[in-house]
Design an enzyme around this catalytic site. Structure first.
Site, PDB file in Angstrom:
ATOM      1  N   LYS A   1      97.746 -25.693 -28.071  1.00 52.04           N
ATOM      2  CA  LYS A   1      98.660 -25.061 -27.125  1.00 52.04           C
ATOM      3  C   LYS A   1      98.885 -23.636 -27.613  1.00 52.04           C
ATOM      4  CE  LYS A   1     101.131 -29.087 -25.527  1.00 52.04           C
ATOM      5  NZ  LYS A   1     102.425 -29.745 -25.385  1.00 52.04           N
TER       6      LYS A   1
ATOM      7  N   ASP B   1      99.634 -13.223 -22.115  1.00 57.06           N
ATOM      8  CA  ASP B   1     100.154 -13.924 -20.934  1.00 57.06           C
ATOM      9  C   ASP B   1      99.786 -13.230 -19.613  1.00 57.06           C
ATOM     10  OD1 ASP B   1     101.297 -16.002 -22.283  1.00 57.06           O
ATOM     11  OD2 ASP B   1     103.264 -15.086 -22.427  1.00 57.06           O
TER      12      ASP B   1
ATOM     13  N   LEU C   1     108.632 -31.776  -7.242  1.00 51.41           N
ATOM     14  CA  LEU C   1     107.769 -32.947  -7.069  1.00 51.41           C
ATOM     15  C   LEU C   1     107.509 -33.570  -8.431  1.00 51.41           C
ATOM     16  CD1 LEU C   1     106.145 -34.174  -4.667  1.00 51.41           C
ATOM     17  CD2 LEU C   1     104.191 -32.841  -5.458  1.00 51.41           C
TER      18      LEU C   1
ATOM     19  N   TYR D   1     100.914 -19.713 -27.058  1.00 51.29           N
ATOM     20  CA  TYR D   1     101.829 -18.744 -26.444  1.00 51.29           C
ATOM     21  C   TYR D   1     101.314 -17.330 -26.738  1.00 51.29           C
ATOM     22  CZ  TYR D   1     105.372 -22.223 -25.253  1.00 51.29           C
ATOM     23  OH  TYR D   1     106.039 -23.274 -24.689  1.00 51.29           O
ATOM     24  N   GLU D   2     101.954 -16.377 -26.063  1.00 50.40           N
ATOM     25  CA  GLU D   2     101.580 -14.957 -26.122  1.00 50.40           C
ATOM     26  C   GLU D   2     101.065 -14.456 -27.486  1.00 50.40           C
ATOM     27  OE1 GLU D   2     101.822 -12.241 -23.723  1.00 50.40           O
ATOM     28  OE2 GLU D   2     100.752 -11.348 -25.379  1.00 50.40           O
TER      29      GLU D   2
ATOM     30  N   THR E   1     105.110 -35.469 -10.159  1.00 51.54           N
ATOM     31  CA  THR E   1     103.721 -35.868  -9.912  1.00 51.54           C
ATOM     32  C   THR E   1     103.308 -37.058 -10.769  1.00 51.54           C
ATOM     33  OG1 THR E   1     103.013 -34.206 -11.486  1.00 51.54           O
ATOM     34  CG2 THR E   1     102.981 -33.574  -9.163  1.00 51.54           C
ATOM     35  N   LYS E   2     104.261 -37.617 -11.504  1.00 56.17           N
ATOM     36  CA  LYS E   2     103.934 -38.838 -12.258  1.00 56.17           C
ATOM     37  C   LYS E   2     104.425 -40.081 -11.514  1.00 56.17           C
ATOM     38  CE  LYS E   2     103.129 -36.854 -16.739  1.00 56.17           C
ATOM     39  NZ  LYS E   2     103.691 -36.426 -18.006  1.00 56.17           N
TER      40      LYS E   2
ATOM     41  N   GLN F   1     104.634 -17.773 -18.382  1.00 55.72           N
ATOM     42  CA  GLN F   1     104.276 -16.428 -17.915  1.00 55.72           C
ATOM     43  C   GLN F   1     102.833 -16.248 -17.435  1.00 55.72           C
ATOM     44  OE1 GLN F   1     104.321 -11.759 -19.342  1.00 55.72           O
ATOM     45  NE2 GLN F   1     105.401 -13.190 -20.607  1.00 55.72           N
TER      46      GLN F   1
ATOM     47  N   GLY G   1      90.094   6.862 -28.737  1.00 58.00           N
ATOM     48  CA  GLY G   1      88.796   7.307 -28.252  1.00 58.00           C
ATOM     49  C   GLY G   1      88.304   8.514 -29.012  1.00 58.00           C
ATOM     50  N   GLY G   2      87.666   9.419 -28.316  1.00 58.82           N
ATOM     51  CA  GLY G   2      87.080  10.599 -28.947  1.00 58.82           C
ATOM     52  C   GLY G   2      88.074  11.730 -29.165  1.00 58.82           C
ATOM     53  N   GLN G   3      89.344  11.535 -28.729  1.00 64.04           N
ATOM     54  CA  GLN G   3      90.291  12.624 -28.949  1.00 64.04           C
ATOM     55  C   GLN G   3      91.473  12.165 -29.790  1.00 64.04           C
ATOM     56  OE1 GLN G   3      88.863  12.833 -25.671  1.00 64.04           O
ATOM     57  NE2 GLN G   3      89.664  10.774 -25.316  1.00 64.04           N
TER      58      GLN G   3
ATOM     59  N   ASN H   1      98.501 -23.847 -15.676  1.00 61.89           N
ATOM     60  CA  ASN H   1      98.362 -23.464 -17.091  1.00 61.89           C
ATOM     61  C   ASN H   1      99.115 -24.443 -17.974  1.00 61.89           C
ATOM     62  OD1 ASN H   1     100.876 -22.292 -16.218  1.00 61.89           O
ATOM     63  ND2 ASN H   1     100.886 -20.970 -18.010  1.00 61.89           N
TER      64      ASN H   1
ATOM     65  N   ARG I   1     108.984 -29.665 -11.636  1.00 63.76           N
ATOM     66  CA  ARG I   1     109.573 -30.969 -11.915  1.00 63.76           C
ATOM     67  C   ARG I   1     111.017 -31.039 -11.380  1.00 63.76           C
ATOM     68  NH1 ARG I   1     107.844 -33.750 -17.339  1.00 63.76           N
ATOM     69  NH2 ARG I   1     107.448 -31.629 -17.986  1.00 63.76           N
TER      70      ARG I   1
HETATM   71  N1  CAO Z   1     105.875 -33.685 -12.552  1.00 64.37           N
HETATM   72  C1  CAO Z   1     105.633 -34.501 -13.590  1.00 64.37           C
HETATM   73  N2  CAO Z   1     105.151 -34.074 -14.765  1.00 64.37           N
HETATM   74  C2  CAO Z   1     104.916 -32.764 -14.870  1.00 64.37           C
HETATM   75  C3  CAO Z   1     105.150 -31.839 -13.829  1.00 64.37           C
HETATM   76  C4  CAO Z   1     105.643 -32.376 -12.620  1.00 64.37           C
HETATM   77  N3  CAO Z   1     105.888 -31.579 -11.579  1.00 64.37           N
HETATM   78  N4  CAO Z   1     104.812 -30.609 -14.252  1.00 64.37           N
HETATM   79  C5  CAO Z   1     104.402 -30.736 -15.515  1.00 64.37           C
HETATM   80  N5  CAO Z   1     104.458 -32.033 -15.890  1.00 64.37           N
HETATM   81  C6  CAO Z   1     104.097 -32.607 -17.195  1.00 64.37           C
HETATM   82  C7  CAO Z   1     102.603 -32.490 -17.446  1.00 64.37           C
HETATM   83  O1  CAO Z   1     101.900 -33.507 -16.792  1.00 64.37           O
HETATM   84  C8  CAO Z   1     102.600 -32.626 -18.963  1.00 64.37           C
HETATM   85  O2  CAO Z   1     102.780 -33.971 -19.333  1.00 64.37           O
HETATM   86  P1  CAO Z   1     101.907 -34.736 -20.464  1.00 64.37           P
HETATM   87  O3  CAO Z   1     101.858 -33.836 -21.655  1.00 64.37           O
HETATM   88  O4  CAO Z   1     102.693 -35.995 -20.692  1.00 64.37           O
HETATM   89  O5  CAO Z   1     100.565 -35.012 -19.942  1.00 64.37           O
HETATM   90  C9  CAO Z   1     103.866 -31.851 -19.334  1.00 64.37           C
HETATM   91  O6  CAO Z   1     104.707 -31.852 -18.206  1.00 64.37           O
HETATM   92  C10 CAO Z   1     103.620 -30.345 -19.584  1.00 64.37           C
HETATM   93  O7  CAO Z   1     102.922 -30.236 -20.692  1.00 64.37           O
HETATM   94  P2  CAO Z   1     102.541 -28.796 -21.290  1.00 64.37           P
HETATM   95  O8  CAO Z   1     101.641 -29.107 -22.425  1.00 64.37           O
HETATM   96  O9  CAO Z   1     101.980 -27.890 -20.285  1.00 64.37           O
HETATM   97  O10 CAO Z   1     103.969 -28.207 -21.724  1.00 64.37           O
HETATM   98  P3  CAO Z   1     104.514 -27.760 -23.132  1.00 64.37           P
HETATM   99  O11 CAO Z   1     105.875 -27.258 -22.883  1.00 64.37           O
HETATM  100  O12 CAO Z   1     104.381 -28.821 -24.162  1.00 64.37           O
HETATM  101  O13 CAO Z   1     103.566 -26.542 -23.575  1.00 64.37           O
HETATM  102  C11 CAO Z   1     102.475 -24.431 -23.281  1.00 64.37           C
HETATM  103  C12 CAO Z   1     103.718 -25.272 -23.016  1.00 64.37           C
HETATM  104  C13 CAO Z   1     102.634 -23.103 -22.558  1.00 64.37           C
HETATM  105  C14 CAO Z   1     102.334 -24.180 -24.775  1.00 64.37           C
HETATM  106  C15 CAO Z   1     101.237 -25.187 -22.744  1.00 64.37           C
HETATM  107  O14 CAO Z   1     101.449 -25.477 -21.396  1.00 64.37           O
HETATM  108  C16 CAO Z   1      99.945 -24.416 -22.894  1.00 64.37           C
HETATM  109  O15 CAO Z   1      99.368 -24.301 -23.973  1.00 64.37           O
HETATM  110  N6  CAO Z   1      99.413 -23.907 -21.751  1.00 64.37           N
HETATM  111  C17 CAO Z   1      98.141 -23.244 -21.702  1.00 64.37           C
HETATM  112  C18 CAO Z   1      98.219 -21.875 -22.296  1.00 64.37           C
HETATM  113  C19 CAO Z   1      99.258 -21.056 -21.619  1.00 64.37           C
HETATM  114  O16 CAO Z   1      99.245 -20.839 -20.438  1.00 64.37           O
HETATM  115  N7  CAO Z   1     100.145 -20.499 -22.424  1.00 64.37           N
HETATM  116  C20 CAO Z   1     100.975 -19.417 -21.955  1.00 64.37           C
HETATM  117  C21 CAO Z   1     102.265 -19.776 -21.549  1.00 64.37           C
HETATM  118  S1  CAO Z   1     103.125 -18.273 -21.274  1.00 64.37           S
HETATM  119  O17 CAO Z   1     103.587 -17.801 -22.785  1.00 64.37           O
END
Ligand code: CAO
Length: 415
Positions: free
Chosen positions: A136, A168, A71, A138-139, A73-74, A16, A247-249, A95, A37
């Site tokens: 890492k 988020d 795509l 989340y919200e 990207t790995k 999000q 606030g003040g009210q 993110n 991905r």
């Molecule tokens: N091709 C290949 N690999 C891809 C890709 C693509 N197109 N897109 C993503 N990936 C891979 C990344 O390279 C990563 O791989 P590695 O961990 O092996 O390096 C993996 O997918 C994604 O990792 P992630 O840590 O982002 O995903 P997660 O599900 O484990 O965690 C979240 C999710 C949201 C907790 C984490 O991304 C985070 O903390 N983000 C920052 C804070 C944030 O924005 N949080 C809010 C999310 S909304 O509630």
């Protein structure tokens, strides 16, 4: 014409916080290419589905007006495509969890080498160098770390998170402001830069009046606008104030006709100092206008809940809409507590485009929240979210790949 026509954005975001930011920029005309991905895409495409084979509303609500490029990207080919894309784009937004982009082989230094004009925008849970920077987030984690949860809810209950996405979408909005600022700066310097917003910081930015209260509490030992004053006790931290006006009210949520069965049969009522006399007239208590126990805010505060009870008594046979219709004539700041169902069907929100109905290739029509920002000289049209990889071939062709090369990439599952 749209304000951000000609701005190309690599949207490496998911869930999000990031998607809310890039969706906003797409509404305003940027070409937002969501990189996902192959095979799975943004995790929200599958989360909380209401129709088995259609992208979930979680995804559609946050990804309108974008294009989708799959795509991996790995892979070697995927990295090549990303490099080409970086060279022709203005902004890259991500993110991922901490360090993911570096592990993918695209640290900031490399991106800058590929495109010195690139604006690289990131959301993370905590800011760089923070003792929790590796976490890492989340919200709700952000709401707890950003001061929102400790100050929300009732004093006799636990810390409470808000239904509003303070961690988020709010962080995404902050990031959008940062990106637009960096674009403006690039117009002057010709250089790109990194823009970062942490969810903790963005949350705290919305809780600044609670820091104000902490400082007042440190000095005075009490907070006169909180329900704890003057009869309850204060500790040395800002307490949870329930539905008290911040606030003040003073203000509170008041019951209306039907509250016993309808969880939203309430209004929010505010006692604005200079509206005191109109309030007395509105609720049929003209004698309060001259009674010294009521004439000043200070005099009213010790029995403010008795005053709210009297107002509740006055509206107990009126619906929330009828109550507001009475009070609006007296210029009293108030509103009905609206359910999501009422909001979805609200004619004014439909008319303004804040609730918009858009088309989706699989699910048909769906409702979404349109742009809350209105312009006098630009129309914001909301289009449906893209299917996974819907624009892959189109984007690759724009990058100069031949149909044969594109077919080969599909074959190896690089796209
Ligand atoms: N091709 C290949 N690999 C891809 C890709 C693509 N197109 N897109 C993503 N990936 C891979 C990344 O390279 C990563 O791989 P590695 O961990 O092996 O390096 C993996 O997918 C994604 O990792 P992630 O840590 O982002 O995903 P997660 O599900 O484990 O965690 C979240 C999710 C949201 C907790 C984490 O991304 C985070 O903390 N983000 C920052 C804070 C944030 O924005 N949080 C809010 C999310 S909304 O509630």
């Amino acid at each position: 014409m749209k304000a951000l026509d000609g701005i190309k954005i690599i949207d490496f975001t998911h869930v999000q916080a990031g998607p809310a930011c890039t969706q906003l920029l797409a509404w305003f005309g940027a070409d937002v290419i969501k990189v996902e991905r192959p095979g799975s895409g943004d995790v929200t495409r599958n989360q909380l589905r209401d129709i088995p084979d259609a992208d979930a509303l979680y995804f559609t609500q946050l990804n309108s007006n974008k294009r989708s490029l799959t795509l991996d990207t790995k892979t070697k080919e995927g990295k090549e495509v990303l490099e080409k894309l970086i060279k022709v784009s203005d902004v890259m937004v991500e993110n991922f969890g901490p360090g993911a982009l570096d592990r993918m082989g695209f640290p900031w230094k490399r991106i800058l080498e590929l495109n010195p004009k690139m604006i690289m925008a990131s959301v993370k849970g905590f800011s760089e160098g923070h003792h929790y920077e590796d976490l890492k987030v989340y919200e709700n984690v952000a709401q707890c770390a950003g001061g929102a949860a400790s100050t929300t809810g009732f004093w006799d209950g636990p810390p409470t998170v808000s239904g509003a996405a303070l961690g988020d979408s709010n962080t995404g909005m902050h990031l959008a402001i940062g990106i637009l600022t960096a674009l403006r700066m690039r117009d002057k310097t010709g250089k790109g830069q990194k823009v970062a917003v942490s969810m903790q910081d963005a949350c705290l930015n919305l809780c600044r009046v609670k820091l104000r209260d902490q400082l007042r509490l440190d000095r005075l030992g009490y907070l006169e606008e909180y329900p704890q004053y003057p009869h309850g006790k204060f500790t040395d931290v800002v307490p949870r104030g329930g539905n008290a006006g911040g606030g003040g009210q003073p203000g509170w949520v008041l019951k209306c006709k039907g509250w016993e069965t309808d969880p939203n049969a309430y209004i929010y009522f505010t006692i604005q100092g200079h509206a005191w006399e109109p309030i007395c007239d509105a609720i049929g208590k003209p004698e309060w206008k001259t009674d010294p126990a009521y004439t000043t805010a200070k005099a009213r505060q010790p029995h403010i809940f008795d005053i709210f009870k009297t107002i509740e008594e006055f509206i107990k046979d009126k619906t929330k809409y009828e109550a507001v219709d009475i009070f609006r004539k007296f210029d009293i700041p108030c509103a009905p507590v609206l359910s999501m169902k009422e909001i979805a069907n609200d004619p004014s929100l439909r008319k303004s485009g804040t609730i918009a109905e858009v088309d989706h290739k699989v699910r048909g029509k769906y409702l979404t929240v349109g742009s809350p920002i209105k312009f006098s000289d630009m129309t914001v049209e909301i289009t449906g979210s893209p299917l996974l990889g819907e624009h892959t071939d189109e984007v690759l062709a724009e990058l100069g790949y031949t149909p044969q090369q594109i077919a080969a990439m599909h074959e190896t599952k690089a796209v």
